[in-house]
Design an enzyme around this catalytic site. Structure first.
Site, PDB file in Angstrom:
ATOM      1  CG  HIS A 126      -3.450  -3.536   3.342  1.00 27.55           C
ATOM      2  ND1 HIS A 126      -2.432  -3.010   4.241  1.00 27.55           N
ATOM      3  CD2 HIS A 126      -3.956  -2.281   3.044  1.00 27.55           C
ATOM      4  CE1 HIS A 126      -2.509  -1.906   4.061  1.00 27.55           C
ATOM      5  NE2 HIS A 126      -3.438  -1.126   3.676  1.00 27.55           N
ATOM      6  CD  GLU A 153      -1.485  -6.292   5.186  1.00 27.76           C
ATOM      7  OE1 GLU A 153      -0.759  -6.580   4.078  1.00 27.76           O
ATOM      8  OE2 GLU A 153      -1.380  -5.090   5.967  1.00 27.76           O
ATOM      9  CB  CYS A 179      -1.082  -0.151   1.177  1.00 24.65           C
ATOM     10  SG  CYS A 179      -2.530   0.738   0.819  1.00 24.65           S
TER      11      CYS A 179
HETATM   12  N1  GLN Z   1      -1.673   6.626   3.016  1.00 25.41           N
HETATM   13  C1  GLN Z   1      -1.946   6.085   1.822  1.00 25.41           C
HETATM   14  C2  GLN Z   1      -3.282   6.376   1.040  1.00 25.41           C
HETATM   15  O1  GLN Z   1      -4.338   6.585   1.833  1.00 25.41           O
HETATM   16  C3  GLN Z   1      -1.842   4.472   1.940  1.00 25.41           C
HETATM   17  C4  GLN Z   1      -2.705   3.778   2.971  1.00 25.41           C
HETATM   18  C5  GLN Z   1      -2.048   2.383   3.396  1.00 25.41           C
HETATM   19  O2  GLN Z   1      -1.148   2.178   3.411  1.00 25.41           O
HETATM   20  N2  GLN Z   1      -3.102   1.829   3.892  1.00 25.41           N
HETATM   21  O3  GLN Z   1      -3.508   6.001  -0.131  1.00 25.41           O
END
Ligand code: GLN
Length: 538
Positions: A513, A515, A380
């Site tokens: 994600h 995970e 992410c």
């Molecule tokens: N801050 C970033 C976004 O909102 C990544 C978010 C995250 O890593 N879950 O796009």
């Protein structure tokens, strides 16, 4: 009708209610029953989405797009059942629902009160959508005696009456401390906690005693006598070396048998503990080790990256290797000490994150991993940082940035607030911060013959998202010309989901994600592959 099991906590928090509930769920499933797990949280936030990981640990995301308590991650990992939005509720959400109803005039003429209106709403939540389950295990957050949890305890007391007590079971998890100086085990805190619970009308049926060492029979007898619980239902849980030993240890203590006995049910099949024994053995006995650096902002709090830590361990299980998690604070990571800090590292991972703090450290670490061909996994925010690093250093766009933390540079990563899901357009908003990100399961199409498609063994995947910003697709060709492939895209080809580097043994960034979907008994392919590459690196 489902049977309901309520799990409360006493004496102190963090005793492992989530883990106990999840282990019990596995044991009951293994005996042939269908189980659903739910969590009731006493805080006033609508969900944990806007809380800092320092406050609350990881925010766990469900397939259907809710930001929930991290215990739901334990539930999924042990039971294998995907949690739903309707499996986690908070006091804030309950009050919000009741107050919205009040404004709509649904209680017209009445005074709206904690009892019955708040407690009724809690009971609705507990029961909702449970007709196909054999058991619903409901964990009550916090501990008995907290002002916040009172309405929940009152609601479960009423609930047991509503469904008849024989269909509801109360489990109370307490601490039985060992005092080193006097070499004694103390039952008094448990007695007090049960007294507190009984004063609100809940008599526990089973007490699980968390203890550093085994509790002698005479102490169990004391707990049984003072707390009015059958001695067979005083169950100890001594600290385990790995959490994946928990189902084995609860079974040894006959927790599952006592639960079935209470409901006068028979086991449909013998419990299968083989998979847990197998993975426990691997985790505890494997000699070969790999050091994985997790470079993030919330490294001081153990639970901030809970699912990620577990997923890496799952990758280790798959590869028969012990994974050492080396947590590095990205804010303190200086260019000058990157080399020494990453000296013994076999793989570098940048997890999800928010905001500017610590971004420089992350970008430098990515550059180091890229140039030194160290396996790199960006998740992410980690993928977004990999994009910015590559744009700055390989495409020569020196002011490449994300509009999340820099309004002046060139936003290669920028705010997009509409997404397509199953053909429908979903609109985000920046009016509210809570619950407005791209959340939950989204599809991605993988490029044929790419590393990512080999890892998954297919070209179409579904993964869980939690972010507001996206990589700008318009730069795709420029990145690809220089060797960074956009190897996964949203089905409408507008949103980059995965990037990977050519000429590098393992360099992958994913916008989602993975995970959240890794389970000890079926490790996620991306984590298995990352650990394999790291193992081969050194
Ligand atoms: N801050 C970033 C976004 O909102 C990544 C978010 C995250 O890593 N879950 O796009």
């Amino acid at each position: 009708m489902a049977r309901f099991i309520f799990v409360t906590g006493g004496v102190v928090s963090s005793l492992g209610k989530g883990l106990s509930s999840a282990s019990l769920a596995y044991l009951l499933q293994s005996r042939g029953y269908k189980v659903r797990l739910r969590k009731l949280d006493p805080y006033l936030n609508i969900d944990p989405g806007t809380m800092s990981p320092f406050q609350h640990g990881e925010v766990y995301v469900t397939d259907d797009g809710s930001e929930t308590d991290l215990d739901l991650g334990h539930y999924e990992r042990f039971s294998g059942v995907s949690a739903k939005s309707s499996d986690n509720i908070t006091t804030g959400k309950i009050y919000n629902d009741v107050l919205l109803k009040e404004r709509k005039g649904k209680y017209l003429g009445k005074t709206v009160q904690v009892i019955p209106h708040i407690t009724d709403r809690i009971k609705e939540f507990i029961k909702k959508d449970s007709s196909k389950e054999d058991f619903v295990i409901c964990e009550i957050g916090g501990i008995v005696g907290d002002i916040e949890s009172l309405p929940f305890i009152e609601a479960i007391r009423q609930f047991a009456n509503d469904v008849k007590k024989k269909n509801a079971l109360f489990i109370h998890l307490t601490l039985v401390p060992y005092l080193k100086s006097s070499d004694e085990i103390k039952t008094k805190p448990t007695q007090h906690s049960v007294k507190e619970l009984r004063s609100i009308g809940v008599q526990p049926d089973i007490i699980i005693c968390r203890s550093e060492r085994s509790i002698p029979l005479e102490h169990r007898k004391k707990i049984s006598l003072f707390c009015n619980v059958d001695i067979k239902n005083v169950i100890e849980t001594v600290d385990v070396k790995t959490i994946y030993e928990a189902p084995i240890s609860f079974h040894k203590e006959k927790l599952d048998i006592q639960v079935l006995d209470y409901f006068k049910l028979r086991s449909k099949k013998p419990v299968n503990l083989k998979p847990w024994k197998k993975i426990t053995k691997i985790i505890l006995n494997t000699k070969k080790q790999v050091n994985i650096a997790i470079i993030g902002k919330y490294v001081e709090l153990k639970d901030a990256y809970k699912s990620l830590d577990e997923a890496l361990i799952h990758g280790g299980i798959k590869n028969n290797v012990k994974v050492n998690l080396v947590r590095i604070d990205s804010e303190k990571l200086k260019i000058s000490d990157i080399k020494s800090k990453l000296k013994d590292i076999s793989g570098i991972l940048i997890p999800g994150g928010f905001g500017k703090r610590g971004t420089n450290g992350k970008i430098e670490a990515i550059k180091y991993a890229r140039n030194n061909k160290i396996p790199f996994f960006g998740i992410c925010f980690g993928m977004q940082m990999a994009i910015i690093e590559f744009a700055r250093n390989e495409l020569n766009i020196r002011n490449a940035t994300s509009s999340e933390f820099d309004k002046k540079g060139l936003p290669i990563v920028g705010l997009i607030n509409q997404w397509k899901k199953d053909g429908k357009i979903i609109k985000g908003t920046d009016k509210y911060l809570g619950g407005t990100m791209r959340l939950g399961s989204y599809d991605a199409k993988l490029k044929e013959k790419s590393l990512i498609s080999k890892i998954y063994g297919k070209n179409f995947i579904k993964e869980r998202h939690r972010h507001r910003y996206e990589v700008n697709i318009n730069y795709k060709d420029r990145f690809e010309k220089k060797g960074m492939t956009f190897s996964g895209l949203s089905p409408d080809r507008v949103l980059p989901e995965i990037v990977e580097l050519e000429n590098h043994p393992w360099f992958i960034g994913v916008q989602f994600h993975p995970e959240f979907k890794s389970r000890p008994l079926s490790p996620h392919p991306l984590f298995s592959s990352f650990i394999k590459a790291s193992k081969n690196h050194r």
